[in-house]
Design a protein around this motif. Structure first.
Motif, PDB file in Angstrom:
ATOM      1  N   ASP A  15     -40.725 -54.746   6.012  1.00 19.96           N
ATOM      2  CA  ASP A  15     -41.905 -53.874   6.020  1.00 19.96           C
ATOM      3  C   ASP A  15     -42.518 -53.774   7.425  1.00 19.96           C
ATOM      4  O   ASP A  15     -42.918 -52.691   7.859  1.00 19.96           O
ATOM      5  CB  ASP A  15     -42.957 -54.401   5.039  1.00 19.96           C
ATOM      6  CG  ASP A  15     -42.526 -54.243   3.592  1.00 19.96           C
ATOM      7  OD1 ASP A  15     -41.572 -53.481   3.335  1.00 19.96           O
ATOM      8  OD2 ASP A  15     -43.143 -54.878   2.714  1.00 19.96           O
ATOM      9  N   ALA A  18     -40.239 -51.695   9.682  1.00 20.64           N
ATOM     10  CA  ALA A  18     -40.365 -50.273   9.370  1.00 20.64           C
ATOM     11  C   ALA A  18     -41.662 -49.692   9.938  1.00 20.64           C
ATOM     12  O   ALA A  18     -41.681 -48.570  10.472  1.00 20.64           O
ATOM     13  CB  ALA A  18     -40.312 -50.059   7.860  1.00 20.64           C
ATOM     14  N   LEU A  19     -42.748 -50.465   9.865  1.00 17.85           N
ATOM     15  CA  LEU A  19     -44.041 -50.003  10.380  1.00 17.85           C
ATOM     16  C   LEU A  19     -43.996 -49.869  11.904  1.00 17.85           C
ATOM     17  O   LEU A  19     -44.478 -48.873  12.464  1.00 17.85           O
ATOM     18  CB  LEU A  19     -45.137 -50.984   9.953  1.00 17.85           C
ATOM     19  CG  LEU A  19     -46.579 -50.628  10.349  1.00 17.85           C
ATOM     20  CD1 LEU A  19     -46.960 -49.233   9.843  1.00 17.85           C
ATOM     21  CD2 LEU A  19     -47.545 -51.670   9.788  1.00 17.85           C
ATOM     22  N   HIS A  21     -41.285 -49.459  13.733  1.00 18.17           N
ATOM     23  CA  HIS A  21     -40.330 -48.369  13.999  1.00 18.17           C
ATOM     24  C   HIS A  21     -41.039 -47.018  13.955  1.00 18.17           C
ATOM     25  O   HIS A  21     -40.854 -46.160  14.838  1.00 18.17           O
ATOM     26  CB  HIS A  21     -39.210 -48.445  12.960  1.00 18.17           C
ATOM     27  CG  HIS A  21     -38.253 -47.298  12.973  1.00 18.17           C
ATOM     28  ND1 HIS A  21     -37.506 -46.942  14.073  1.00 18.17           N
ATOM     29  CD2 HIS A  21     -37.915 -46.416  11.990  1.00 18.17           C
ATOM     30  CE1 HIS A  21     -36.745 -45.901  13.782  1.00 18.17           C
ATOM     31  NE2 HIS A  21     -36.981 -45.564  12.523  1.00 18.17           N
ATOM     32  N   LYS A  22     -41.867 -46.839  12.957  1.00 18.47           N
ATOM     33  CA  LYS A  22     -42.597 -45.573  12.790  1.00 18.47           C
ATOM     34  C   LYS A  22     -43.707 -45.436  13.829  1.00 18.47           C
ATOM     35  O   LYS A  22     -43.878 -44.378  14.448  1.00 18.47           O
ATOM     36  CB  LYS A  22     -43.187 -45.508  11.383  1.00 18.47           C
ATOM     37  CG  LYS A  22     -43.960 -44.227  11.090  1.00 18.47           C
ATOM     38  CD  LYS A  22     -44.506 -44.236   9.664  1.00 18.47           C
ATOM     39  CE  LYS A  22     -45.310 -42.965   9.370  1.00 18.47           C
ATOM     40  NZ  LYS A  22     -45.857 -42.984   7.986  1.00 18.47           N
ATOM     41  N   THR A  23     -44.440 -46.506  14.055  1.00 19.54           N
ATOM     42  CA  THR A  23     -45.601 -46.454  14.946  1.00 19.54           C
ATOM     43  C   THR A  23     -45.209 -46.321  16.414  1.00 19.54           C
ATOM     44  O   THR A  23     -45.814 -45.554  17.164  1.00 19.54           O
ATOM     45  CB  THR A  23     -46.463 -47.724  14.768  1.00 19.54           C
ATOM     46  OG1 THR A  23     -46.859 -47.828  13.408  1.00 19.54           O
ATOM     47  CG2 THR A  23     -47.691 -47.678  15.651  1.00 19.54           C
ATOM     48  N   GLY A  25     -42.129 -45.446  17.566  1.00 15.18           N
ATOM     49  CA  GLY A  25     -41.086 -44.462  17.823  1.00 15.18           C
ATOM     50  C   GLY A  25     -39.851 -45.081  18.460  1.00 15.18           C
ATOM     51  O   GLY A  25     -39.078 -44.400  19.147  1.00 15.18           O
ATOM     52  N   TYR A  28     -34.777 -48.805  15.209  1.00 14.76           N
ATOM     53  CA  TYR A  28     -35.053 -49.807  14.180  1.00 14.76           C
ATOM     54  C   TYR A  28     -34.721 -51.201  14.700  1.00 14.76           C
ATOM     55  O   TYR A  28     -35.421 -52.175  14.406  1.00 14.76           O
ATOM     56  CB  TYR A  28     -34.254 -49.496  12.916  1.00 14.76           C
ATOM     57  CG  TYR A  28     -34.896 -50.027  11.657  1.00 14.76           C
ATOM     58  CD1 TYR A  28     -35.857 -49.287  10.974  1.00 14.76           C
ATOM     59  CD2 TYR A  28     -34.556 -51.281  11.153  1.00 14.76           C
ATOM     60  CE1 TYR A  28     -36.463 -49.783   9.819  1.00 14.76           C
ATOM     61  CE2 TYR A  28     -35.154 -51.785  10.009  1.00 14.76           C
ATOM     62  CZ  TYR A  28     -36.113 -51.026   9.348  1.00 14.76           C
ATOM     63  OH  TYR A  28     -36.715 -51.525   8.219  1.00 14.76           O
ATOM     64  N   THR A  55     -52.993 -50.881  12.961  1.00 11.72           N
ATOM     65  CA  THR A  55     -51.633 -51.344  12.670  1.00 11.72           C
ATOM     66  C   THR A  55     -51.507 -52.835  12.954  1.00 11.72           C
ATOM     67  O   THR A  55     -50.868 -53.574  12.195  1.00 11.72           O
ATOM     68  CB  THR A  55     -50.608 -50.558  13.509  1.00 11.72           C
ATOM     69  OG1 THR A  55     -50.711 -49.175  13.205  1.00 11.72           O
ATOM     70  CG2 THR A  55     -49.192 -51.033  13.220  1.00 11.72           C
ATOM     71  N   THR A  90     -29.634 -47.521   9.974  1.00 10.29           N
ATOM     72  CA  THR A  90     -30.682 -46.591  10.412  1.00 10.29           C
ATOM     73  C   THR A  90     -30.386 -46.020  11.794  1.00 10.29           C
ATOM     74  O   THR A  90     -30.551 -44.817  12.032  1.00 10.29           O
ATOM     75  CB  THR A  90     -32.052 -47.292  10.434  1.00 10.29           C
ATOM     76  OG1 THR A  90     -32.318 -47.849   9.141  1.00 10.29           O
ATOM     77  CG2 THR A  90     -33.165 -46.316  10.797  1.00 10.29           C
ATOM     78  N   ASP A  91     -29.926 -46.888  12.707  1.00 13.20           N
ATOM     79  CA  ASP A  91     -29.687 -46.457  14.082  1.00 13.20           C
ATOM     80  C   ASP A  91     -28.291 -45.895  14.310  1.00 13.20           C
ATOM     81  O   ASP A  91     -27.999 -45.373  15.381  1.00 13.20           O
ATOM     82  CB  ASP A  91     -29.910 -47.634  15.042  1.00 13.20           C
ATOM     83  CG  ASP A  91     -31.357 -48.110  15.074  1.00 13.20           C
ATOM     84  OD1 ASP A  91     -32.244 -47.338  14.663  1.00 13.20           O
ATOM     85  OD2 ASP A  91     -31.594 -49.244  15.517  1.00 13.20           O
TER      86      ASP A  91
END
Length: 336
Positions: A15, A18-19, A21-23, A25, A28, A55, A90-91
């Motif tokens: 988790d 993932a957070l 990775h999104k925040t 940019g 992964y 975050t 993912t990558d």
């Protein structure tokens, strides 16, 4: 997953990765490295205002649910491995850099403990293509558990991101590991290893001039990297010690195999070649074998009958038990 506590650790790592990775940019894999480092440092790293304070608060809350002292090194490695598998997917990480299955580590450890009847109290295990460290660390943890020996690790790789993951993973597991960011075919940082274990990348080595310094180099054109790495790995070992190499199952069927065979005949004891179960590989063409070489020493000899065979499917307990017994009998009869 084996238990709820381990699942909780994986869920937090997954988790938070993932957070991030999104925040951020980031990839992964980079996010996984940062998450692991945050967990180890008991703080969330911020740079140039990222991640945001909201975050950071969310991440801090999640990390607070984990007490690292509740987990063994092997449990931490297993959780990190699952995060790594997701990062690979993912990558879109290339096949040569993907995760070595745990089953391959366990098989190598079994052979190592069978062949090393009397292990030293402290031993060094080296991996010249260490990548994320998963294979090396699994073998280190399992050798310690099986023989109660102190295990030190040495890893070499030219991928700085995978080495960063390996460094973070070793830190979380409290493993005694030295990692070197370099071409494994350059000058070696270690020449006294008690064991070399490697899941060798398959393909051509691009530096032809360096390749020519190896006896396993191709007569013309690019040389196979895995051939050169086998030769190089033998230089990492103490006399009498073993190298375990995961190689293509058809390693001795290619047109370049003659050079590898000629070098092995004079430089090493070729003690075994064990095929892995086909069930481990989605593509039969990707099947691998465990090549077992021993560096000649004062009390070593080439076995009169090389250990050949195929590991049974791991789910066939009866066949697997019989196979283990046959390997143990071979070692007792053929190794000094």
């Amino acid at each position: 997953m084996a238990n709820e506590q381990l699942k909780q650790l994986y869920d937090v790592l997954d988790d938070t990765t993932a957070l991030l990775h999104k925040t951020l940019g980031s990839t992964y894999l980079d996010a996984a490295i940062e998450s692991g480092e945050n967990l180890m440092a008991h703080t969330v790293h911020q740079e140039d205002g990222l991640p945001s304070q909201a975050t950071v608060d969310k991440l801090t809350e999640q990390y607070a649910t984990i007490d690292l002292s509740d987990y063994s090194a092997e449990e931490l490695r297993q959780a990190l491995q699952l995060v790594l598998v997701k990062a690979v997917q993912t990558d879109g990480i290339e096949p040569n850099k993907q995760v070595t299955p745990d089953a391959m580590a366990s098989l190598a450890t079994f052979v190592a403990t069978t062949f090393h009847a009397n292990m030293p109290e402290t031993m060094t295990v080296a991996d010249p293509t260490v990548g994320s460290g998963n294979l090396l660390y699994a073998v280190m943890n399992q050798l310690h558990a099986a023989k109660n020996v102190t295990v030190k690790g040495v890893g070499i790789d030219n991928d700085d991101t995978l080495l960063a993951f390996a460094d973070m993973s070793a830190g979380l597991q409290h493993l005694d590991v030295q990692l070197f960011h370099q071409d494994a075919l350059a000058d070696l940082p270690v020449t006294n290893a008690d064991l070399v274990i490697a899941d060798l990348p398959v393909g051509y080595y691009p530096l032809d001039e360096r390749a020519k310094t190896f006896e396993t180099a191709a007569e013309s054109g690019h040389s196979y990297a895995h051939h050169l790495l086998i030769e190089q790995s033998l230089k990492m070992l103490k006399p009498g010690s073993f190298g375990f190499f995961y190689v293509p199952a058809n390693v001795f069927k290619s047109k370049e195999a003659a050079g590898l065979t000629a070098w092995m005949t004079k430089a090493a004891h070729f003690q075994g070649l064990l095929n892995l179960p086909e069930s481990l590989f989605a593509d039969p063409a990707a099947q691998k074998s465990l090549l077992i070489l021993q560096k000649p020493g004062e009390h070593t000899k080439q076995a009169s009958q090389v250990l050949l065979g195929t590991f049974p499917d791991l789910s066939d307990r009866k066949a697997f038990t019989e196979f283990i017994a046959s390997v143990q009998a071979w070692a007792k009869a053929n190794l000094a």
